[in-house]
Design a protein around this motif. Structure first.
Motif, short mmCIF file in Angstrom:
data_model
loop_
_atom_site.label_atom_id
_atom_site.label_comp_id
_atom_site.label_asym_id
_atom_site.label_seq_id
_atom_site.Cartn_x
_atom_site.Cartn_y
_atom_site.Cartn_z
N ASP B 43 0.85 -1.19 0.00
CA ASP B 43 0.00 0.00 0.00
C ASP B 43 0.88 1.24 0.00
OD1 ASP B 43 -2.06 -1.73 0.20
OD2 ASP B 43 -2.88 -0.95 2.06
N GLN B 65 -2.54 4.04 -3.70
CA GLN B 65 -3.24 2.81 -4.01
C GLN B 65 -3.10 1.86 -2.83
OE1 GLN B 65 -1.33 0.75 -7.22
NE2 GLN B 65 0.54 0.49 -6.06
N GLY B 66 -4.11 1.06 -2.65
CA GLY B 66 -4.05 0.11 -1.55
C GLY B 66 -5.43 -0.36 -1.15
N CYS B 67 -5.49 -0.95 0.03
CA CYS B 67 -6.73 -1.57 0.48
C CYS B 67 -7.74 -0.50 0.91
CB CYS B 67 -6.45 -2.51 1.64
SG CYS B 67 -5.90 -1.67 3.13
N SER B 68 -8.96 -0.94 1.14
CA SER B 68 -10.04 -0.01 1.50
C SER B 68 -9.71 0.76 2.77
CB SER B 68 -11.35 -0.78 1.68
OG SER B 68 -11.22 -1.71 2.74
N ILE B 69 -9.06 0.09 3.72
CA ILE B 69 -8.80 0.72 5.01
C ILE B 69 -7.78 1.84 4.85
CG2 ILE B 69 -8.05 0.33 7.39
CD1 ILE B 69 -10.69 -1.09 6.59
#
Lengths: 425, 155
Positions: B43, B65-69
Motif C-alpha cells: 500500500d 493505491q491500496g486496500c479499502s482501510i
C-alpha cells in the motif's frame, strides 16, 4: 482399460471423490487442522507460505528432545552418539528424498534462503569476477534475487533477467541470447511461489551447461509437491525448506555436486567446520561439515527427515494426482466468479497455487473477509515484487493447496468471495 | 473473527470513501509532499499539504493505491485536516492512534469526525498499519516542515 468410456462429467466427479477421500485421510494426521476459526472448520489455503505439520513430524521432534538430545559429533557418550545418528540419519533421508546418491552432498541450512545465500556468498567468492554475468528471472522470490544482487555488487558482476510471458511462464525462447561466455550462474525457481508455474528445469539445465555456466534451482516450492531427482533435473545446486514440506521452520537443505562443494570456500567459520586450527589459519572439515559452522539445528533436521519420510509414505504420484484434481476444480470454479482475474498458466503447467484479484476489492480486504469465514489465504506481493510488476498489479490474493485440501475447501473459498462481493459490490 | 467485527470493519462510510475518495489528486504549490508505503503489503500514498504562514493547513490532497482501510483512512484524514494547524493535526494523529490501540475514550472523541468509523480496525491487529499509513505520512510531513523552518540541521 475397458472399451466403454464413462462420460467426462462422471470421470471428473470420480476423481473429485477420490481426491476428497485422500484429503480426509491426510487431514487426520494434522492436529492444527482440527480446529475452528470464525466458528467454522479451518480451511488452510496458505501452504505456499508454510504447510501444517503432521503428528509424525511433531512426535519425531518431541521424541528427539525427550530421549536423544546432546550436541552432535565428537561426543564420547551415548546421547551424543544417538543425537549424531539422528542428525546424520535425517541427512540420509533428505538426500534420498532429493534423489541424491551421496548424503555428503546435502548441507543443512536454516532454509532455502540461507541455502541460496550460502552459494551466492561462498561460490561467488571464488568463481564470480568483475564483468561476469548471472542470469535470473522476474519470476523469482526475493530470496533468489537479493543474495545475487549482493554477490554481483561485491564482485562487479552483472545481473541479467529472463522475462515472463502473459501467463507467467519463463520466456525460454530468450534464454539463448541471455547466455553468454560471461555467464557463470543461472538461478531459477523450480516452481513459482506467486503463480505456481512449474519450470522445465532439465531442459534449462542442458542449455545452461552447454553455455558453460552452472544452474541453481530454488526448490522451496518444488520439493513439497514434485518428485525430486537432482540427477534427472541436471542442476548443480538445489535448495529446499523443511517448513514448506510438512517439516519444522528453521531448517532446510542445500544439495550440490560434491566437487562444487569441495571447491567452494566455507560460508561461516566456527566449530564443527574445521579440521585443524592454528594461530593464523585453519583447515576445513570435509563436506558437508565444512559448511555447517556451530551447533546445528539437530531437532529441525530430525523433523525435516521425518517430513521427508511422511511425504514418501504418501507417495509423490498420489500427491501430484490429488493436487491436480483440486487445482483443476479450483481454476474452474474461480474462473466462473464474476469480476475475477486469475494469474498463471493452465493447470497442467502449474502446482496448486492460484493468485487472483477481484475487480472491486483489494487483495487485503479479500483476505480479511475470507479469514472471518475461517478461510486462510495470503494477500500481498508474496515476496515476488518483480512478478507483481510484470503483471502491473501491487498485490494479489493467493490460495495454495496441499495434500489435506479438498474440493469443499475450494467451495468455501468461492463462498467467501461471494461475501466479499456482497460487501464491496 | 465474528460477523459483528467484520461488519464494523467494513462500515458503509469506509466503503464510500474507498469508492469515492475525497481530495484525491496532486496539489500544485504544495508546501510539503511525503511518500509513505507499507513494504509488507505494497500500500502506498503520496500526501500533499499546503500550509500558510501560521502552519495552518490550507489544502490537503493525496494520491495512492491500496486496500479499502488505508485509502479510506487517508481520504477521511484529508477532510479533517483542512483549517487545522500542524499542532492540531499532530494531536489528531495521536488521538487516532489511541483509537487504533483500542482506546474507547478516543473512539468517542468528536474531534475525530468521520475517522471514528475506522474504530473497528482496532479489532484486526494486522490491519492497524493500513489505517495508520496516512497519519504516518502526516507525521513525516510535519517533521520535514519543521526541520526546514529550523534551517539546515547543524551543530
Amino acid at each position: 482399460m475397458n472399451g466403454s468410456a464413462a462420460p467426462a462429467g462422471a470421470r471428473a466427479s470420480d476423481r473429485r471423490s477420490r481426491a476428497n477421500a485422500f484429503a480426509a485421510r491426510a487431514r487426520r494426521d494434522f492436529p492444527a487442522l482440527q480446529q475452528e476459526v470464525g466458528g467454522k472448520p479451518l480451511v488452510y489455503l496458505d501452504n505456499a507460505a508454510s504447510t501444517q505439520k503432521p503428528d509424525a513430524v511433531i512426535e519425531a521432534i518431541a521424541h528427539y528432545y525427550r530421549n536423544d538430545h546432546a550436541n552432535v559429533h565428537r561426543g564420547m557418550h551415548e546421547l551424543a552418539r544417538r543425537a549424531t545418528e539422528a542428525y546424520e540419519g535425517a541427512r540420509r533421508k533428505v538426500a534420498r528424498f532429493l534423489g541424491a546418491a551421496d548424503p555428503a552432498e546435502v548441507v543443512w541450512t536454516r532454509g532455502t534462503t540461507e541455502a541460496i545465500n550460502l552459494v551466492a556468498s561462498a561460490w561467488s567468492h571464488t568463481f564470480l569476477g568483475e564483468g561476469d554475468e548471472i542470469v535470473l528471472s522476474t519470476q523469482e522470490h526475493h530470496s533468489n534475487l537479493v543474495p545475487w544482487q549482493l554477490a554481483a555488487a561485491r564482485a562487479g558482476a552483472r545481473l541479467r533477467y529472463l522475462e515472463l510471458d502473459d501467463e507467467g511462464r519463463l520466456r525460454l525462447d530468450r534464454l539463448p541470447e541471455l547466455l553468454s561466455p560471461r555467464t557463470r550462474m543461472v538461478a531459477l525457481s523450480h516452481v513459482s511461489n506467486a503463480l505456481g508455474t512449474v519450470n522445465p528445469v532439465a531442459e534449462i539445465a542442458e542449455q545452461v551447461h552447454a553455455a558453460g555456466a552452472l544452474l541453481l534451482v530454488d526448490g522451496a516450492q518444488g520439493a513439497p509437491h514434485l518428485p525430486i531427482d537432482v540427477a534427472a533435473l541436471g542442476c548443480d545446486f538445489y535448495a529446499a525448506s523443511g517448513h514448506k514440506m510438512c517439516g519444522p521452520t528453521g531448517i532446510g537443505a542445500l544439495w550440490a555436486r560434491r566437487e562444487l562443494l569441495e571447491q567452494m570456500e566455507p560460508y561461516q567459520g566456527g566449530g564443527e567446520m574445521i579440521s585443524v586450527v592454528e594461530r593464523d589459519y585453519s583447515t576445513w572439515a570435509d563436506v558437508p561439515h565444512k559448511f555447517e559452522a556451530g551447533t546445528p539445528n539437530v531437532a529441525g533436521a530430525v523433523g525435516m527427515g521425518a517430513a521427508a519420510d511422511y511425504l514418501t509414505g504418501i507417495g509423490h504420484a498420489a500427491l501430484a494426482e490429488h493436487e491436480r484434481t483440486v487445482l483443476e476444480y479450483a481454476l474452474d470454479r474461480l474462473a466462473a466468479v464474476d469480476g475475477i482475474r486469475l494469474f498463471g498458466p493452465p493447470a497442467d503447467e502449474r502446482c496448486g497455487v492460484v493468485s487472483f484479484l477481484l475487480d472491486r476489492a483489494h487483495a487485503h480486504d479479500v483476505a480479511t473477509i475470507l479469514d472471518a469465514d475461517g478461510v486462510a489465504v495470503r494477500a500481498g506481493h508474496h515476496c515476488a515484487q518483480l512478478v507483481m510488476k510484470h503483471f502491473g498489479v501491487p498485490a494479489t490474493s493467493r490460495a495454495s493447496f496441499y495434500l489435506y485440501n479438498d474440493t469443499e475447501d475450494v467451495d468455501r473459498l468461492v463462498e467467501g468471495l461471494d461475501r466479499v462481493k456482497a460487501i464491496f459490490g | 473473527m465474528t460477523e459483528i467485527a467484520l461488519s464494523s470493519l467494513y462500515q458503509q462510510l469506509i466503503l464510500e470513501h474507498y469508492r469515492k475518495p475525497r481530495n484525491k489528486g496532486v496539489l500544485p504549490g504544495a508546501t510539503v509532499e511525503v511518500h509513505m508505503a507499507n513494504p509488507v503489503c505494497g500500500d502506498e500514498i503520496r500526501l500533499h499539504l499546503q500550509l500558510d504562514g501560521e502552519e495552518r493547513v490550507q489544502a490537503a490532497t493525496f494520491i495512492g493505491q491500496g486496500c479499502s482501510i488505508s485509502q479510506a483512512s487517508v481520504s477521511m484524514m484529508t477532510v479533517r485536516l483542512k483549517g487545522k494547524t500542524l499542532d492540531e493535526a499532530l494531536a489528531l494523529a495521536a488521538r487516532f492512534t489511541e483509537m487504533m490501540h483500542g482506546s474507547r475514550e478516543a473512539a468517542r472523541d468528536r474531534k475525530l469526525g468521520e475517522l471514528r468509523a475506522l474504530q473497528g480496525v482496532s479489532k484486526f491487529p494486522v490491519r492497524i498499519k493500513c489505517a495508520l499509513l496516512g497519519f504516518d505520512a502526516l507525521q513525516e510531513a510535519a517533521k520535514r516542515v519543521r526541520s526546514q523552518a529550523d534551517g539546515p540541521a547543524g551543530g
